[in-house]
Motif scaffolding. Structure first.
Motif, PDB file in Angstrom:
ATOM      1  N   GLY A 233       0.793  -1.238   0.000  1.00 17.50           N
ATOM      2  CA  GLY A 233       0.000   0.000   0.000  1.00 17.50           C
ATOM      3  C   GLY A 233       0.816   1.274   0.000  1.00 17.50           C
ATOM      4  O   GLY A 233       0.256   2.375  -0.056  1.00 17.50           O
ATOM      5  N   MET A 267       6.325   2.807  -9.994  1.00 24.07           N
ATOM      6  CA  MET A 267       5.285   2.714  -8.963  1.00 24.07           C
ATOM      7  C   MET A 267       3.901   2.909  -9.592  1.00 24.07           C
ATOM      8  O   MET A 267       3.698   3.822 -10.399  1.00 24.07           O
ATOM      9  CB  MET A 267       5.519   3.763  -7.876  1.00 24.07           C
ATOM     10  N   GLY A 270       1.847  -3.072 -12.268  1.00 21.32           N
ATOM     11  CA  GLY A 270       2.113  -4.464 -11.918  1.00 21.32           C
ATOM     12  C   GLY A 270       1.271  -4.898 -10.732  1.00 21.32           C
ATOM     13  O   GLY A 270       0.859  -4.074  -9.895  1.00 21.32           O
ATOM     14  N   ARG A 272       0.446  -8.784  -8.323  1.00 18.29           N
ATOM     15  CA  ARG A 272       0.634 -10.225  -8.195  1.00 18.29           C
ATOM     16  C   ARG A 272      -0.512 -11.006  -8.841  1.00 18.29           C
ATOM     17  O   ARG A 272      -0.287 -12.048  -9.448  1.00 18.29           O
ATOM     18  CB  ARG A 272       0.779 -10.599  -6.707  1.00 18.29           C
ATOM     19  N   ARG A 318       5.140 -10.347 -19.162  1.00 20.44           N
ATOM     20  CA  ARG A 318       4.882 -10.132 -17.732  1.00 20.44           C
ATOM     21  C   ARG A 318       3.487  -9.582 -17.467  1.00 20.44           C
ATOM     22  O   ARG A 318       3.018  -9.577 -16.335  1.00 20.44           O
ATOM     23  CB  ARG A 318       5.924  -9.174 -17.131  1.00 20.44           C
ATOM     24  N   ASN A 323      -1.991  -0.359 -11.745  1.00 19.59           N
ATOM     25  CA  ASN A 323      -2.694  -0.854 -10.553  1.00 19.59           C
ATOM     26  C   ASN A 323      -3.415   0.293  -9.827  1.00 19.59           C
ATOM     27  O   ASN A 323      -3.330   1.460 -10.230  1.00 19.59           O
ATOM     28  CB  ASN A 323      -1.755  -1.664  -9.637  1.00 19.59           C
ATOM     29  N   GLU A 325      -2.912   1.951  -7.290  1.00 13.04           N
ATOM     30  CA  GLU A 325      -2.171   3.042  -6.668  1.00 13.04           C
ATOM     31  C   GLU A 325      -1.934   4.216  -7.613  1.00 13.04           C
ATOM     32  O   GLU A 325      -1.779   5.349  -7.168  1.00 13.04           O
ATOM     33  CB  GLU A 325      -0.813   2.539  -6.153  1.00 13.04           C
ATOM     34  N   PHE A 346      -5.763   4.851   2.693  1.00 16.60           N
ATOM     35  CA  PHE A 346      -6.021   3.476   2.249  1.00 16.60           C
ATOM     36  C   PHE A 346      -6.378   2.629   3.487  1.00 16.60           C
ATOM     37  O   PHE A 346      -7.350   1.848   3.484  1.00 16.60           O
ATOM     38  CB  PHE A 346      -4.750   2.983   1.547  1.00 16.60           C
TER      39      PHE A 346
HETATM   40  N1  ACO Z   1       8.072  -1.769 -12.852  1.00 14.46           N
HETATM   41  C1  ACO Z   1       9.026  -2.444 -13.532  1.00 14.46           C
HETATM   42  N2  ACO Z   1       9.082  -3.793 -13.569  1.00 14.46           N
HETATM   43  C2  ACO Z   1       8.153  -4.472 -12.892  1.00 14.46           C
HETATM   44  C3  ACO Z   1       7.131  -3.830 -12.172  1.00 14.46           C
HETATM   45  C4  ACO Z   1       7.110  -2.423 -12.170  1.00 14.46           C
HETATM   46  N3  ACO Z   1       6.165  -1.745 -11.502  1.00 14.46           N
HETATM   47  N4  ACO Z   1       6.353  -4.772 -11.586  1.00 14.46           N
HETATM   48  C5  ACO Z   1       6.865  -5.952 -11.924  1.00 14.46           C
HETATM   49  N5  ACO Z   1       7.951  -5.772 -12.717  1.00 14.46           N
HETATM   50  C6  ACO Z   1       8.772  -6.818 -13.331  1.00 14.46           C
HETATM   51  C7  ACO Z   1       9.835  -7.327 -12.368  1.00 14.46           C
HETATM   52  O1  ACO Z   1      11.040  -6.617 -12.520  1.00 14.46           O
HETATM   53  C8  ACO Z   1       9.982  -8.761 -12.818  1.00 14.46           C
HETATM   54  O2  ACO Z   1      10.749  -8.794 -14.001  1.00 14.46           O
HETATM   55  P1  ACO Z   1      11.897  -9.907 -14.205  1.00 14.46           P
HETATM   56  O3  ACO Z   1      11.253 -11.216 -13.971  1.00 14.46           O
HETATM   57  O4  ACO Z   1      12.355  -9.655 -15.586  1.00 14.46           O
HETATM   58  O5  ACO Z   1      12.920  -9.622 -13.149  1.00 14.46           O
HETATM   59  C9  ACO Z   1       8.560  -9.154 -13.229  1.00 14.46           C
HETATM   60  O6  ACO Z   1       7.917  -7.934 -13.602  1.00 14.46           O
HETATM   61  C10 ACO Z   1       7.734  -9.834 -12.134  1.00 14.46           C
HETATM   62  O7  ACO Z   1       7.920  -9.087 -10.935  1.00 14.46           O
HETATM   63  P2  ACO Z   1       7.674  -9.715  -9.486  1.00 14.46           P
HETATM   64  O8  ACO Z   1       8.321  -8.814  -8.492  1.00 14.46           O
HETATM   65  O9  ACO Z   1       8.019 -11.165  -9.453  1.00 14.46           O
HETATM   66  O10 ACO Z   1       6.110  -9.621  -9.406  1.00 14.46           O
HETATM   67  P3  ACO Z   1       5.268  -9.709  -8.073  1.00 14.46           P
HETATM   68  O11 ACO Z   1       4.006 -10.374  -8.416  1.00 14.46           O
HETATM   69  O12 ACO Z   1       6.068 -10.283  -6.956  1.00 14.46           O
HETATM   70  O13 ACO Z   1       5.082  -8.156  -7.724  1.00 14.46           O
HETATM   71  C11 ACO Z   1       4.308  -5.995  -7.358  1.00 14.46           C
HETATM   72  C12 ACO Z   1       3.926  -7.446  -7.746  1.00 14.46           C
HETATM   73  C13 ACO Z   1       5.061  -6.044  -6.034  1.00 14.46           C
HETATM   74  C14 ACO Z   1       3.042  -5.177  -7.146  1.00 14.46           C
HETATM   75  C15 ACO Z   1       5.173  -5.384  -8.467  1.00 14.46           C
HETATM   76  O14 ACO Z   1       4.467  -5.348  -9.682  1.00 14.46           O
HETATM   77  C16 ACO Z   1       5.731  -4.002  -8.118  1.00 14.46           C
HETATM   78  O15 ACO Z   1       6.770  -3.919  -7.465  1.00 14.46           O
HETATM   79  N6  ACO Z   1       5.010  -2.892  -8.525  1.00 14.46           N
HETATM   80  C17 ACO Z   1       5.445  -1.559  -8.198  1.00 14.46           C
HETATM   81  C18 ACO Z   1       4.972  -1.188  -6.791  1.00 14.46           C
HETATM   82  C19 ACO Z   1       3.459  -0.978  -6.737  1.00 14.46           C
HETATM   83  O16 ACO Z   1       2.848  -0.411  -7.624  1.00 14.46           O
HETATM   84  N7  ACO Z   1       2.876  -1.449  -5.610  1.00 14.46           N
HETATM   85  C20 ACO Z   1       1.448  -1.391  -5.383  1.00 14.46           C
HETATM   86  C21 ACO Z   1       0.786  -2.704  -5.646  1.00 14.46           C
HETATM   87  S1  ACO Z   1      -0.979  -2.608  -5.564  1.00 14.46           S
HETATM   88  C22 ACO Z   1      -1.406  -2.892  -3.936  1.00 14.46           C
HETATM   89  O17 ACO Z   1      -0.833  -3.680  -3.238  1.00 14.46           O
HETATM   90  C23 ACO Z   1      -2.521  -2.164  -3.347  1.00 14.46           C
END
Ligand code: ACO
Length: 388
Positions: A233, A267, A270, A272, A318, A323, A325, A346
């Motif tokens: 969050g 930010m 992406g 999960r 990917r 998202n 946020e 939030f």
């Molecule tokens: N920017 C760049 N690359 C990304 C992003 C991003 N926002 N999100 C995922 N990726 C890439 C990773 O680098 C990874 O690439 P690789 O395999 O080539 O190394 C691939 O996508 C998968 O990433 P993971 O970390 O395994 O995905 P996971 O499901 O664990 O992560 C997460 C999900 C944490 C939300 C991620 O997308 C992220 O860090 N986003 C940015 C932070 C964000 O927006 N957080 C809020 C989430 S919404 C909420 O919880 C309310």
């Protein structure tokens, strides 16, 4: 250890799935909400989020999540009255907030405030979480945040107004003026959108704590700690920082390219579970367009479009989408909140989901206690300190 020399127990152990970050693991059964990640759908108690956003008030959704059905008018009035009557903070909680330094992060103040509430309000909370406690806590989370927001500016906390709804009362306690509909209405919709979200990290945390037969305030204190991280969050203020750093539409491409060249995460992109657009992002985008300054919205929109294109290019397969946020930042800024109050706001909403999950957990409880894969050595012998 596995293979022909392993014992049956060892072989069974290694056969257990060990997905990184528990991806795909079903940790609990819930009737509260579900994220249909492939379709980009979010459902609360049977209602698609599009059925509720902009139609149901936050209090109606709170009733729905806590009770499993939408309230009739009498039930809604009763819940509003109970929330309104529960907003006062006990003096020890105010004293604890007063003792914090003015530069403490509001999420840290909230975590401390909820913990202090659990330690000082024995008439309200005991060892058996129930709906009265859920209401007592959900009503006080906005008061804790508003009190800290004022105290850190050297101002006195504003006594709550029981006649106001949650969004109105929160803004009133923060800013000491009657909230305008152009501020409280989008906030009310935002609170509806964020109230629950399947087995996310903070909800899982709350359920784990509740499963030990700990108390409600402990479960929610833990959940606040989990929500705070930027992978959960904590992203929306970082979205705002990113947009402020980008500064202008002309700088979008260069900024994003440099960020991705240096392996930074963008930010607000992406997720999960979602492998399609988060439906809440779609609703918030529309709200941001209505509520925010046109230049800021144009910057957000261009950043989103270019980020999606660059992520598709750099991370093919990917399926990284916008998202919740990303546009939360624009909506909450338009409501008048500073960046460091985004994640706490939030939490105002999610407290309803967390407490509903705690009630669901305790209604059919079994201790949540998973296994770990042991990757360390065994068989070492102790040497006295002078012999090492
Ligand atoms: N920017 C760049 N690359 C990304 C992003 C991003 N926002 N999100 C995922 N990726 C890439 C990773 O680098 C990874 O690439 P690789 O395999 O080539 O190394 C691939 O996508 C998968 O990433 P993971 O970390 O395994 O995905 P996971 O499901 O664990 O992560 C997460 C999900 C944490 C939300 C991620 O997308 C992220 O860090 N986003 C940015 C932070 C964000 O927006 N957080 C809020 C989430 S919404 C909420 O919880 C309310």
């Amino acid at each position: 250890m596995s293979g022909s020399n392993g014992t049956e127990a060892e072989i069974a152990d290694t056969a257990l799935p060990k997905p990184e970050g528990l991806e795909g693991v079903v940790a609990a059964a819930t009737a509260l909400s579900h994220v249909f990640g492939e379709e980009g759908r979010l459902v609360y108690r049977g209602y698609d989020i599009h059925e509720l956003a902009g139609k149901a008030s936050f209090e109606e959704v709170a009733f729905l999540l806590w009770n499993g059905r939408l309230p009739d008018r009498r039930q809604l009035d009763d819940l509003r009255q109970r929330l309104g009557a529960n907003r006062d903070l006990p003096e020890p909680v105010l004293a604890t907030l007063r003792a914090l330094p003015a530069d403490a992060a509001p999420m840290d103040a909230l975590r401390t405030g909820v913990s202090a509430l659990g330690a000082s309000a024995h008439g309200l909370f005991d060892e058996s979480p129930d709906l009265d406690e859920a209401i007592a806590l959900a009503a006080r989370v906005p008061s804790i945040l508003a009190a800290f927001f004022r105290l850190r500016q050297g101002q006195d906390p504003i006594p709550p107004r029981p006649d106001l709804n949650t969004a109105q009362s929160y803004l009133y306690q923060l800013f000491d003026r009657e909230p305008e509909p152009r501020h409280w209405r989008p906030l009310d919709v935002y609170l509806v959108l964020l109230a629950d979200h399947g087995m996310n990290a903070s909800t899982f945390t709350a359920r784990v704590i509740a499963s030990t037969q700990s108390d409600l305030c402990s479960a929610i204190t833990g959940a606040v700690g989990a929500l705070k991280g930027p992978l959960h969050g904590g992203a929306p203020s970082k979205v705002l920082d990113m947009l402020n750093e980008i500064g202008s539409v002309d700088n979008v491409e260069a900024w994003l390219t440099h960020a991705l060249d240096t392996n930074a995460r963008l930010m607000g992109f992406g997720h999960r579970v979602y492998k399609a657009e988060d439906p809440r992002a779609e609703i918030l985008r529309g709200m941001a367009e209505q509520a925010s300054d046109p230049a800021f919205f144009a910057l957000s929109k261009t950043t989103e479009e270019r980020a999606l294109a660059l992520l598709a290019e750099r991370k093919p397969g990917r399926r990284l989408y916008t998202n919740v946020e990303f546009y939360s930042a624009a909506v909450l800024a338009a409501v008048g909140l500073p960046g460091d109050m985004f994640t706490p706001t939030f939490a105002v909403s999610r407290t309803v989901g967390w407490t509903a999950h705690v009630l669901e957990q305790v209604a059919n409880n079994r201790l949540i206690r998973p296994q770990s894969e042991f990757v360390g050595p065994t068989g070492k012998h102790f040497a006295p300190i002078d012999a090492r």
